[in-house]
Design a protein around this motif. Structure first.
Motif, mmCIF file in Angstrom:
data_model
loop_
_atom_site.group_PDB
_atom_site.id
_atom_site.type_symbol
_atom_site.label_atom_id
_atom_site.label_comp_id
_atom_site.label_asym_id
_atom_site.label_seq_id
_atom_site.Cartn_x
_atom_site.Cartn_y
_atom_site.Cartn_z
ATOM 1 N N SER A 381 3.036 -37.966 -37.818
ATOM 2 C CA SER A 381 3.360 -36.536 -37.761
ATOM 3 C C SER A 381 4.440 -36.177 -38.768
ATOM 4 N N LEU A 382 5.471 -37.018 -38.859
ATOM 5 C CA LEU A 382 6.551 -36.763 -39.814
ATOM 6 C C LEU A 382 6.039 -36.871 -41.245
ATOM 7 N N ASP A 383 5.166 -37.841 -41.503
ATOM 8 C CA ASP A 383 4.598 -37.997 -42.842
ATOM 9 C C ASP A 383 3.835 -36.743 -43.255
ATOM 10 N N GLN A 384 3.071 -36.179 -42.322
ATOM 11 C CA GLN A 384 2.321 -34.953 -42.619
ATOM 12 C C GLN A 384 3.259 -33.790 -42.907
ATOM 13 N N GLN A 385 4.367 -33.724 -42.172
ATOM 14 C CA GLN A 385 5.351 -32.658 -42.417
ATOM 15 C C GLN A 385 5.969 -32.793 -43.797
ATOM 16 N N PHE A 386 6.341 -34.021 -44.169
ATOM 17 C CA PHE A 386 6.948 -34.233 -45.487
ATOM 18 C C PHE A 386 5.955 -33.932 -46.609
ATOM 19 N N ARG A 387 4.689 -34.297 -46.405
ATOM 20 C CA ARG A 387 3.671 -34.053 -47.432
ATOM 21 C C ARG A 387 3.414 -32.562 -47.637
ATOM 22 N N ALA A 388 3.722 -31.755 -46.608
ATOM 23 C CA ALA A 388 3.540 -30.305 -46.743
ATOM 24 C C ALA A 388 4.516 -29.717 -47.757
ATOM 25 N N TYR A 389 5.619 -30.419 -47.984
ATOM 26 C CA TYR A 389 6.637 -29.930 -48.917
ATOM 27 C C TYR A 389 6.651 -30.699 -50.232
ATOM 28 N N SER A 390 6.043 -31.868 -50.246
ATOM 29 C CA SER A 390 6.056 -32.683 -51.459
ATOM 30 C C SER A 390 4.786 -33.518 -51.534
ATOM 31 N N GLN A 391 4.186 -33.568 -52.740
ATOM 32 C CA GLN A 391 2.983 -34.370 -52.938
ATOM 33 C C GLN A 391 3.304 -35.867 -52.897
ATOM 34 N N GLN A 392 4.570 -36.195 -53.194
ATOM 35 C CA GLN A 392 4.973 -37.600 -53.222
ATOM 36 C C GLN A 392 5.365 -38.058 -51.820
ATOM 37 N N SER A 393 4.726 -39.095 -51.340
ATOM 38 C CA SER A 393 5.017 -39.577 -49.995
ATOM 39 C C SER A 393 6.302 -40.379 -49.975
ATOM 40 N N LEU A 394 6.942 -40.412 -48.790
ATOM 41 C CA LEU A 394 8.176 -41.178 -48.632
ATOM 42 C C LEU A 394 7.869 -42.670 -48.598
ATOM 43 N N PRO A 395 8.790 -43.496 -49.092
ATOM 44 C CA PRO A 395 8.617 -44.951 -48.946
ATOM 45 C C PRO A 395 8.496 -45.322 -47.474
ATOM 46 N N GLU A 396 7.698 -46.330 -47.181
ATOM 47 C CA GLU A 396 7.417 -46.726 -45.813
ATOM 48 C C GLU A 396 8.693 -47.006 -45.019
ATOM 49 N N GLU A 397 9.631 -47.716 -45.621
ATOM 50 C CA GLU A 397 10.872 -48.072 -44.921
ATOM 51 C C GLU A 397 11.681 -46.829 -44.564
#
Length: 450
Positions: A381-397
């Motif tokens: 869910s958090l990954d989807q929220q972050f992707r809504a603001y940036s095309q670059q995904s966060l590092p897994e860690e």
């Protein structure tokens, strides 16, 4: 102390608690001593205030607090021991409010609590229960709109002399008086007016064929279909002001902007899908169809879950302690009016019934919810929220660290837990019943009732 229960019916009971001085005095005396140790009172050294002085000054308030704490502890323990499944919270009976006590450390007290009970019911899902599961196929109109949207997103901006359909008018908007003159100290703003968002066809037609410097009168409410949020965004005012606007506006074109669609060439395909992945228009359409139908599958799943929800409510019939629940809602929401209570109660009752059904399915189906499942769901869910603001995904860690922090909030953790439970309940029901799978065009799917 004496605690007893008087059952009213299968859904309502009254718990009576009787306290005598021997029950509460030890707790009160202990609380007074603790208060004496902490009290800072003029004329006494810290920690040396006589308990008699504390009792004389604060005794009644301490007595009230300790009895309330004692009642809460006693009632919760009784409900747990008796394994009573309570709906809402116990409510003190009104007649208790009319009882008069001296509060002199020698009273016998009696407190009565109304309690709403969860109904007993069975759930019997089998393969004979059948619900339609739709596989949504993209229709030509939907595909054409998606292709156009993507081509425009990768297109280039031009400034034609004359406006056409789907252009954007960079315009000055000025509020007018009823006689057509400029409203003194009225609303004025410079905004981009997108013709594709104009709801009224006649108004939209009046905005086509305009040049820089042209002026037209705009009925802004009709133009945006009385959508206060969109009007507020255009005029840069709050939604309440936008909703109350009755004025027309003068629109003066400052510039015509047009987003030209990108050409369907290899450079465009490579930007979208990576170098060499797609090489033809046919391959491009296949990729877009796959993308659109994947998104549509989410709509299909929402529809299926909603159908399971309604099917379960219709199949599993039981009553609730409605009058008690209404009193409880009023007691816990002081601003709730009778009208709001009556108009919203049916939806509240439906959701409560579903909660009871879901809990029953979880118990009977031995559905276990592990921390890893909650963690992974929260992370997704958090990954989807972050992707809504940036095309670059966060590092897994880093994403995992955010998830740990997120779940440390008890309210947020409970919310995620309930969402995971809901998914597992729906999955369990789907594994037991028969899913009648049907293909349907997206346009026809949208016509189905929820």
């Amino acid at each position: 102390m004496n605690i007893s229960q008087e059952k009213v019916d299968n859904l309502n009971t009254v718990v009576k608690i009787n306290l005598n001085p021997a029950d509460y005095q030890p707790r009160v005396e202990k609380a007074i001593k603790e208060q004496a140790k902490k009290a800072k009172i003029s004329g006494f050294r810290p920690g040396m205030v006589p308990t008699a002085h504390i009792k004389r000054m604060y005794g009644k308030s301490i007595l009230v607090d300790e009895i309330n704490n004692m009642l809460s502890d006693t009632l919760n323990k009784y409900l747990e021991e008796e394994k009573l499944e309570v709906l809402g919270q116990p409510l003190p009976k009104h007649e208790d409010d009319r009882k008069e006590y001296n509060w002199d450390f020698a009273d016998d007290f009696e407190f009565n609590y109304e309690i709403g009970l969860a109904p007993e019911f069975d759930i019997d899902f089998t393969s004979k229960d059948q619900i339609t599961q739709y596989t949504i196929k993209a229709d030509e109109e939907t595909l054409a709109q998606r292709v156009k949207s993507i081509r425009r997103a990768y297109g280039k901006m031009t400034n034609p002399d004359v406006s056409a359909d789907d252009d954007v008018l960079y315009s000055e908007l000025v509020q007018l008086s009823p006689d057509g003159s400029v409203f003194e100290d009225g609303i004025s703003n410079t905004a981009s007016v997108r013709l594709d968002l104009i709801k009224d066809e006649a108004i939209k037609a009046s905005l086509i064929g305009l040049k820089k410097g042209d002026e037209v009168m705009l009925d802004i409410q009709a133009a945006y279909g009385n959508d206060a949020a969109k009007i507020a965004g255009v005029l840069k005012v709050d939604e309440e002001t936008a909703a109350d606007l009755k004025s027309n506006f003068k629109l003066t074109v400052k510039n015509v902007n047009r987003l030209e669609e990108a050409d369907l060439n290899q450079e465009f395909f490579d930007k979208l899908f990576g170098e060499g992945t797609v090489t033809t228009e046919e391959g491009f359409r296949e990729k877009i169809t796959e993308e659109v139908e994947t998104m549509m599958q989410q709509d299909s799943e929402r529809k299926l879950q909603n159908d399971i929800y309604n099917y379960s409510l219709n199949k599993t019939q039981f009553n609730l302690p409605d009058e008690f629940l209404k009193r409880w809602l009023k007691a816990t929401n002081e601003k709730l009016t009778e009208e709001e209570l009556e108009s919203g109660y049916n939806d509240f009752a439906k959701n409560l019934k579903w909660t009871l059904i879901a809990n029953k399915i979880t118990k009977d189906g031995n559905i276990d919810i592990k921390y890893d499942e909650v963690f992974n769901y929260a992370k997704m869910s958090l990954d989807q929220q972050f992707r809504a603001y940036s095309q670059q995904s966060l590092p897994e860690e880093q994403l995992a660290q955010y998830t740990v922090q997120y779940l440390q909030n008890k309210e947020q953790a409970n919310k995620i837990f309930e969402e995971v439970k809901a998914v597992k309940v729906f999955d369990y029901v789907k594994s037991v019943i028969t899913l009648d799978k049907k293909e349907i065009l997206f346009t026809d799917f949208n016509k189905l009732e929820d």
